[in-house]
Write an enzyme that holds these catalytic residues in place. Structure first.
Site, short mmCIF file in Angstrom:
data_model
loop_
_atom_site.label_atom_id
_atom_site.label_comp_id
_atom_site.label_asym_id
_atom_site.label_seq_id
_atom_site.Cartn_x
_atom_site.Cartn_y
_atom_site.Cartn_z
N LYS A 1 0.24 3.30 -2.89
CA LYS A 1 -0.94 4.15 -3.04
C LYS A 1 -0.54 5.63 -3.08
O LYS A 1 -1.23 6.45 -3.70
CB LYS A 1 -1.94 3.89 -1.90
N SER B 1 0.80 -1.23 0.00
CA SER B 1 0.00 0.00 0.00
C SER B 1 0.83 1.28 0.00
O SER B 1 0.27 2.36 -0.19
CB SER B 1 -0.93 0.02 1.21
N VAL C 1 1.19 -3.72 3.83
CA VAL C 1 1.16 -5.00 4.54
C VAL C 1 2.39 -5.85 4.30
O VAL C 1 2.53 -6.93 4.89
CB VAL C 1 -0.11 -5.82 4.22
N TYR D 1 -3.37 -2.26 -10.35
CA TYR D 1 -3.31 -2.02 -8.91
C TYR D 1 -2.41 -3.05 -8.21
O TYR D 1 -1.56 -2.69 -7.38
CB TYR D 1 -4.74 -2.07 -8.36
N TYR E 1 -3.95 3.28 7.93
CA TYR E 1 -5.21 2.56 8.06
C TYR E 1 -6.03 3.18 9.19
O TYR E 1 -6.17 4.38 9.27
CB TYR E 1 -4.96 1.06 8.28
#
Lengths: 308, 308, 308, 308
Positions: free
Chosen positions: B69, B66, B262, B192, B244
């Site tokens: 992102k 992530s 993660v 993605y 998160y």
């Protein structure tokens, strides 16, 4: 350090923002708030090196409402060990409206953070357990931090809030059902609404919150209000949960730890430099002062003082 | 400015934190991640004045997951006007697990922010609409930012993610049902998952993300990656939504804008000073690197570099 | 037993209800449904002792939509042991809109009942696993139950549904992420939309569903469709979950097991006596035929045939 | 009509079901309920043609708890016009646990039906508005319906419930915040808990609820309790919402309108034929009597009396 701030600059920011007045909506859930003049607009700044700036309606008092949630947290952090507090309330953004019960039921009565209503009520419940006269004590704390002797509760607002307290009563009772509320609901609600009904002006608010910019020290007090670490932690909490559901948008636009109230006030902190208080009663859809945020955005841009 | 940092100090922090290894849990939803050695622990720092520090497993590549992102958001901010992006994805903390559909259904397909899965998928959908070869383009961007030519996707991880993509497919289809997803679901998921499957080490990550500490500039590039304002905004978004559900707790403990993955990596920014990358594969209950956060907490305390 | 029913009485009920036409709204999420004439109104009754009654537009075919969910459940109950079905889908009212993902996520991919979209999709997934040509097989079942050879799918509706299938795809993928969906999503959706796109008229529907009024037996078939217990169970399921979120209101007003579809059809059962089919394309806010419910309410009152 | 019922048959059903004792769990949220002997098992039946049957612990009184929700609804239906009631409470299954606040917040304080706690509290609030002594009045109603003069409240249970009333207080306050609760919360809770604390045995319950099987008439009363239509409507409501979240499963297994209580009692109605009361204190996961449902399932099968 704040060489480029002056009253004229603050006035110029207010003028720039003033066209926004009329686009928000004064809180109207109780008559005492609904009657406030939506055209008010003020700002005050206190710096850690002792300077004071102000513009607009900076000396007119208003209902500080949820800004008091920071003060009650500070009071609790002075009475309780860290673990005692944070096992009863979390530190994370809720992603929900400030008075929602949804998350509280799912998460079994532990509020996400002390700046939503549920979390502030738990904090007030803790103060009720440890302080002999929590309402009087809070007045003393605020008067001391602020250095102004006549800070007081607005009894009309407090009474009116209490008469419209059903939602907060539901929140308190729900927490009680999960064992996370220990005192009489009505008593704690009364305290909570009194804290919200504190009347202060921008100058007094900036002065009161200066300790968060100055590592926990208030200039006129001989002992620290909180430790440097605690000041930093409270700022962190304001940065992530101080603006209701709008923490991310506010960080994006302004980039300062801040706490708002539905009375239209916002207190923002530039760590190591200054405390800022703005006031404009009209609110946006999430309950934050619409023009107040715009003032802070302008100020943050002109000073280059986003923390990010 | 970073006079008190050195490799020895970083090694000492790693030693202090190492006892935490064994208390978290390596991500195991796909075999390619489950097989990672949980004892890995590394850190690297790049400062805006050109210094480099590192300790532990700082040169071993891992799946950035992530953390990508942020990179896809940066790519989108270079392709789209501000309004085009933020009408399709919000900027506020979600208060929900990163892969939840609950909020997305209630809020009619507009994700809360670009750092939860739904938001990142919208961003990838936007890139698919504007870039001719979005996967190749992302590789070019990362290699350029990082200055390392052999950064690559881990095809095994990307394939494995795609084989376990049901939840993300549900998210994408739900957004499509609300008109907030324009391209073929499978194609965008492939992109993605490739972005998530980028393999980089701590040194490369710190180097790649240095532009966020340096007002949008990468030292070795002639043109700015993003504007100073955009760099500040991305940092603000990381500060409120980068960890998160744990943004508040992380701000309280560490006080730096950061983004985790993660795979056990975390990138943190000290604005105007440095980019930090840590890696430790074992995760806490919210999916953040357990020891990684502890390393950043130690570092932030020793340097006194919380932004709050 | 049905001595007091006759076509004239049915016509009189239709006239009484006709003023409601114009107060509902024809389903418009796909063009093929949006173009249906909202003024249609028909009813047909088949009794277990072989009588047939009808009035209004009883022989005009329409899209049966979710009424097909009963037929796919019947098909599954003939292919699977009871336990195999009910470990994958529940039997209780959902209390949610028919296409919601909220509950499905919270309850980890097990739909509340087979008459919401998620539950019907699981049933279709089960049929796909056991039948070699599930679409052809369903046609055979319906033609056999109905005794009409030219019952067919409306290919235009099925295609149009598939083109607007994002929400149902999200539901299927979410169940897949929980391991409760085994076959290719696209294939099962195609089957599901074909079942929904069956074109039948009121006479055919009443005839097809007569077995539920007659303990599982269809008069013209040598073998039972389902057992008497199963017929009773399916009726029970229709009584508690057959009318979307409106099961309680419908039981209050009409008091019969029933299943509705967004094409405006409703099938209702008077156990041991008759099957009733009504059609009126305009829907109320919960997606049930507005005038159709009114027709059934009148009929139930005149016949004194509520089961309660 | 009930030719095949006799006490021996009822005893045989109890013996068949008795092995289930030990598999459920007696309600333990208040001490007064927790101390009940889990081995109790009783059944009583009253038929519309005047027969009485019973077996097991049919004459031992227990706390009827939520079964009283039907009685308070009946009392309200005698005091209020239909519209007045149903604008404040719905008629549809909730799909949520009986004491949840989630749905109530989303649906702005209007409970789904009168058989979840929120709905029953609204009904009690209505009774408080219209009856001068609602607690005494309820006693009179029950004694009259039952024909037994010494039916009484269990003061210990009522007091104990009130001491553990936080969740219900939260529900009431939440409804008050939406304007759907008019009287003093504490007063209405006291009434509500007294109704729940009615002590009755199976014989008395079957006798009391016989009017629902007999079109609103109680055999020993000169005037109807409710109209035939109202009796049918109440049965419909029990069929769809009488068994907490388990309405569908219960309809599937038993097929009778019924209302359960956490004291382990269940009242079921065979329209036009009989009222049945069973008692077994151990509950299943949804709060219904585990063995009680099994007794009703056996009875329904042997009599062939599912309504579906």
């Amino acid at each position: 350090m704040a060489a480029n701030i002056n009253n004229h600059m603050l006035e110029s920011i207010l003028e720039q923002v003033r066209p926004l007045l009329g686009q928000g909506k004064v809180a109207d859930y109780i008559p005492a708030l609904a009657s406030v003049d939506g055209n008010k607009l003020g700002i005050a700044i206190c710096t850690v090196d002792g300077q004071r700036f102000q513009a607009g309606d900076a000396t007119e008092r208003f209902s500080i409402q949820s800004i008091s949630k920071v003060l009650s947290l500070v009071a609790a952090m002075r009475q309780y060990d860290e673990d005692e507090i944070w096992q009863r309330v979390g530190k994370d953004p809720s992603g929900q409206p400030f008075n929602s019960l949804l998350q509280l039921e799912i998460e079994q009565g532990k509020p996400r953070n002390p700046f939503i209503n549920a979390g502030a009520l738990v904090v007030c419940d803790m103060l009720q357990s440890r302080l002999s006269a929590p309402r009087q004590r809070m007045l003393e704390i605020v008067r001391q931090l602020c250095g102004v002797a006549d800070i007081a509760y607005d009894a009309t607002v407090a009474r009116s809030e209490f008469e419209h307290s059903a939602r907060n009563a539901a929140i308190a009772w729900l927490m009680k059902s999960f064992g996370n509320f220990h005192n009489d609901v009505s008593t704690v609600l009364q305290n909570y609404f009194h804290y919200c009904a504190l009347r202060m002006n921008c100058v007094e608010l900036a002065s009161t919150f200066l300790f968060l910019a100055d590592q926990g020290r208030a200039p006129h007090l001989s002992t620290a209000v909180v430790t440097p670490l605690q000041a930093r932690q409270i700022n962190a909490l304001m940065a992530t949960s101080g603006m209701y559901q709008n923490a991310g948008e506010f960080a994006w636009r302004v980039g300062l730890p801040a706490k708002s109230g539905v009375g239209g006030g916002i207190v923002a902190i530039v760590p190591h430099e200054m405390a800022i208080a703005v006031w404009s009663p009209e609110l946006d859809a999430t309950g934050n002062s619409l023009a107040g945020i715009a003032v802070l955005e302008q100020l943050s841009q002109r000073l280059g003082r986003s923390v990010y």
